[in-house]
Design a protein around this motif. Sequence first.
Motif, PDB file in Angstrom:
ATOM      1  N   SER A  96     -46.984  68.427 -47.186  1.00 52.96           N
ATOM      2  CA  SER A  96     -45.999  67.304 -47.572  1.00 52.96           C
ATOM      3  C   SER A  96     -46.951  65.957 -47.681  1.00 52.96           C
ATOM      4  O   SER A  96     -47.946  65.804 -46.990  1.00 52.96           O
ATOM      5  N   ARG A  97     -46.455  65.162 -48.565  1.00 55.67           N
ATOM      6  CA  ARG A  97     -46.980  63.796 -48.942  1.00 55.67           C
ATOM      7  C   ARG A  97     -45.899  62.786 -49.622  1.00 55.67           C
ATOM      8  O   ARG A  97     -45.378  63.036 -50.238  1.00 55.67           O
ATOM      9  N   SER A  98     -46.200  61.686 -49.035  1.00 54.28           N
ATOM     10  CA  SER A  98     -44.986  60.550 -49.375  1.00 54.28           C
ATOM     11  C   SER A  98     -43.675  60.939 -49.205  1.00 54.28           C
ATOM     12  O   SER A  98     -43.122  60.853 -50.147  1.00 54.28           O
ATOM     13  N   SER A  99     -43.251  61.634 -48.197  1.00 54.24           N
ATOM     14  CA  SER A  99     -41.968  62.103 -48.070  1.00 54.24           C
ATOM     15  C   SER A  99     -41.492  61.835 -46.583  1.00 54.24           C
ATOM     16  O   SER A  99     -42.221  61.514 -45.556  1.00 54.24           O
ATOM     17  N   ARG A 100     -39.989  61.674 -46.652  1.00 49.98           N
ATOM     18  CA  ARG A 100     -39.488  61.815 -45.239  1.00 49.98           C
ATOM     19  C   ARG A 100     -39.697  63.145 -44.525  1.00 49.98           C
ATOM     20  O   ARG A 100     -39.531  62.991 -43.172  1.00 49.98           O
ATOM     21  N   GLU A 145     -43.339  66.405 -52.142  1.00 52.06           N
ATOM     22  CA  GLU A 145     -43.918  65.099 -52.616  1.00 52.06           C
ATOM     23  C   GLU A 145     -42.897  64.196 -53.132  1.00 52.06           C
ATOM     24  O   GLU A 145     -42.134  64.473 -53.943  1.00 52.06           O
ATOM     25  N   GLU A 146     -42.736  62.887 -52.225  1.00 51.17           N
ATOM     26  CA  GLU A 146     -41.631  61.818 -52.700  1.00 51.17           C
ATOM     27  C   GLU A 146     -40.322  62.431 -52.618  1.00 51.17           C
ATOM     28  O   GLU A 146     -39.739  62.219 -53.652  1.00 51.17           O
TER      29      GLU A 146
END
Length: 380
Positions: A101-105, A143-144
Amino acid sequence: MSQPEFSMFAVTAPALEEVCALELRALGFQGCRTVPGGVEFAGDLAGLYRANLWLRTASRVLVRVGEVRARDFPRLFQQAARLPWGRFVRSETAVRVRASSRSSRLVHTGRIGETVTEAVNRALGRTPPSGGGFEQDIHVRVEEDCCLFSVDSSGELLHRRGYREEAGAAPLRETLAAGALLLLGWDGSIPLLDPCCGSGTLLIEGALIALGRAPGLSRSFAFEHWPRFRQGSWQVLREEARRREVSSPAAWIGGGDLDPEVLALALRNAERAGVAPFLELTGADLALSRPPEGEGLILCNPPYGERLGGGEDLSPLYRSLGRLASSCSPGWRLAFLSPDPALAAATGLRVERLSELVNGGLRVGLYVTGVNRGSGRSTR
């Protein structure tokens, strides 16, 4: 190639993306697109089998299942449960989810894995299987708030050809060895020498290339456990691969190592790979190596301190490597892996860093030179 049925991704080590794309195009895949970490391509079920069977430089082949947007776990569950998991997972097959996970809630990868596992079970209308047998790997990249789902069609990493049951200190991964050979344009038509052969990976991969042997012939794959697996089609592809092999390499392949135990290990690996009759392995000192006349390639993965944990001065070894290259016929090239430009310079030859690869987590340059007898010319 039939109408594409699957969107696929061949995972590679850094710097091997382009050479993997060339492999895929040679196998008949169109529209291959390189991105950092691999190659995107498409194909039918037979194409999926063929990619796993033949790719020398890919680590695994993923099949895209779907892509959804989710900003919370209930939404992730609902969306994931609608994906066509029944095409890839049998009712009795357990799943193992690998999430990033990256740049995600959705930041908790453990909970992502649990949620997707529950969604797969819901989609298949089953209670969680007891496990103990084959497990299907599912990859989830968030991602996002965009969630990309893939299934692994390979199973064990593709570098595990089945022949290297033993390894010496700091072994070279098979996919990296094949990648170095292909990056150098070596196709088996000229001799190959590895004077520091270790467990023999470079020479064995070279023999497989020279013979035209599919690297995946002696292993199994995850797709063999899928509901839509076609045993007959798979056997046809394997038999076709065997018919394409040549009876022997077109050129000499040889090398050696001063350690007799390591040399014996290399021979056992070559025997398991079925290429021992085509390799000339000796315990001769590097300085005494005498490759054939004409043209050829010296390629090796010599020791370097970070790789073996030693602090000894390795400059003399690299100087010997340079002297060996200079003693060859003018058509011979030298190439080697090293993380240290100073060690590369110790060869006394004009070398060029063709590519930067990763060996065991360590960044190493693939150095190459065409210098012979002080000619001062460097070629690729």
